[in-house]
Design an enzyme around this catalytic site. Structure first.
Site, PDB file in Angstrom:
ATOM      1  N   HIS A 124      11.522   0.749  -1.525  1.00 34.06           N
ATOM      2  CA  HIS A 124      11.735  -0.563  -1.455  1.00 34.06           C
ATOM      3  C   HIS A 124      12.638  -0.857  -0.234  1.00 34.06           C
ATOM      4  CE1 HIS A 124       9.954  -1.421  -5.181  1.00 34.06           C
ATOM      5  NE2 HIS A 124      10.789  -0.661  -6.047  1.00 34.06           N
ATOM      6  N   ASP A 159       3.595   4.465  -7.216  1.00 41.83           N
ATOM      7  CA  ASP A 159       4.476   3.930  -7.861  1.00 41.83           C
ATOM      8  C   ASP A 159       4.180   2.637  -8.454  1.00 41.83           C
ATOM      9  OD1 ASP A 159       7.845   4.300  -7.750  1.00 41.83           O
ATOM     10  OD2 ASP A 159       7.351   2.264  -8.071  1.00 41.83           O
ATOM     11  N   ASP A 240       6.319   5.956 -12.495  1.00 47.10           N
ATOM     12  CA  ASP A 240       6.766   4.800 -13.761  1.00 47.10           C
ATOM     13  C   ASP A 240       5.750   4.045 -14.057  1.00 47.10           C
ATOM     14  OD1 ASP A 240       6.640   3.936 -10.887  1.00 47.10           O
ATOM     15  OD2 ASP A 240       8.745   3.248 -10.888  1.00 47.10           O
TER      16      ASP A 240
END
Ligand SMILES: [Zn+2]
Length: 304
Positions: A124, A159, A240
């Site tokens: 990110h 992800d 995740d």
């Protein structure tokens, strides 16, 4: 297979109860040790990235700003869910250094695969912004390092969150193909509608299961990677998207992480002399994280 980790990555802490916690890395390392897999890995202590190398992805004023606010004690909050403790920048530097060292070693020809068990995550982190638990974009820094030596790389990111920082780093650098699968709509709500030939976004609605994930990835990623013909594949390995994850809303099972790893390895064998460098991103259910890290690294080291 090369395996990088370091206890300095445990030294980054955020507020009590934060899901991106040191126990995540302990869970990965303990599961890999218990599985016996680590005995077969070439284990290396990660080293911090050279300060100058961070400029390959991050803006000088951003880096100076992070150094300026790094606390000697306590926590400094950067946004609603991202804070710095005294050990944060060292952990982030070691995480990035693991990936850049892994790239150097793999391109050097001694090993074809590497996994970096590191935190904080990085995908990110944009050129000029820390966000989403990320400070230095380790996988982007690894890709930038690789592009010093080879013509083309691919970054594959599974992800549950979109790899906005990696897109930011390479949106104007077509030599890097960036493919990201992610829950949508969902955090971070950035760069989702970007139109660039080297950016492949694979959004998935909440509740998407194994079949939907596999179909979308095969549909979007295989053709893109086959057209790009990368010399190296880098992986943002977030776990995740697992159905047990407390943050994500996708419904992947353990076996999907074996599947995606085998899919990536096959592409690397076809195009990149089998070379893959993977780094841990998210994954917040400790049990699922440990199990999936075992399946990922087992598939990554298979056929070597
Ligand atoms: Zn994530």
């Amino acid at each position: 297979m090369l395996f990088y980790t370091h206890d300095d990555c445990l030294g980054h802490e955020m507020q009590p109860g934060h899901p991106e916690r040191p126990d995540r890395l302990r869970a990965v390392n303990e599961s890999l040790t218990a599985s016996g897999l680590k005995d077969g890995f070439d284990c290396r202590a990660a080293r911090p990235i050279d300060t100058e190398a961070l400029a390959a992805v991050h803006a000088p004023d951003y880096l100076a700003g992070l150094n300026a606010v790094s606390p000697a004690s306590g926590l400094v909050r950067l946004d609603a869910d991202t804070a710095m403790s005294p050990g944060t920048l060292q952990a982030a530097a070691v995480a990035a250094g693991a990936v850049t060292d892994a790239v150097r070693e793999v391109l050097g020809g001694k090993e074809r695969r590497a996994f970096c068990a590191v935190r904080p995550p990085g995908h990110h982190a944009e050129a000029g912004a820390a966000m989403g638990f990320c400070y230095y974009n380790s996988i982007a820094l690894g890709a930038a390092q690789a592009l010093e030596e080879v013509d083309r790389v691919a970054i594959l990111d599974f992800d549950v969150h979109h790899g906005n920082g990696t897109v930011d780093a390479f949106k104007d650098r077509p030599e890097a193909l960036v493919c990201s699968s992610f829950q949508h709509p969902f955090y971070p709500y950035r760069y989702v509608d970007i139109e660039a030939p080297n950016i492949v976004n694979t959004p998935l609605p909440a509740g998407s299961d194994s079949a939907a994930f596999r179909h979308a990835v095969e549909r979007d990623w295989a053709a893109a990677v086959n057209a790009h013909r990368p010399d190296l594949i880098l992986v943002s390995a977030g776990f995740d998207a697992h159905r047990d994850d407390p943050l994500g809303g996708l419904l992947l099972d353990d076996e999907d992480f074996r599947w995606i790893t085998e899919f990536i390895v096959d592409l690397a064998v076809t195009h990149a002399d089998g070379r893959v460098v993977s780094a841990l991103e998210g994954g917040y259910d400790l049990d699922a994280l440990g199990r999936c890290a075992v399946l990922h690294t087992k598939a990554l080291s298979h056929s070597l």
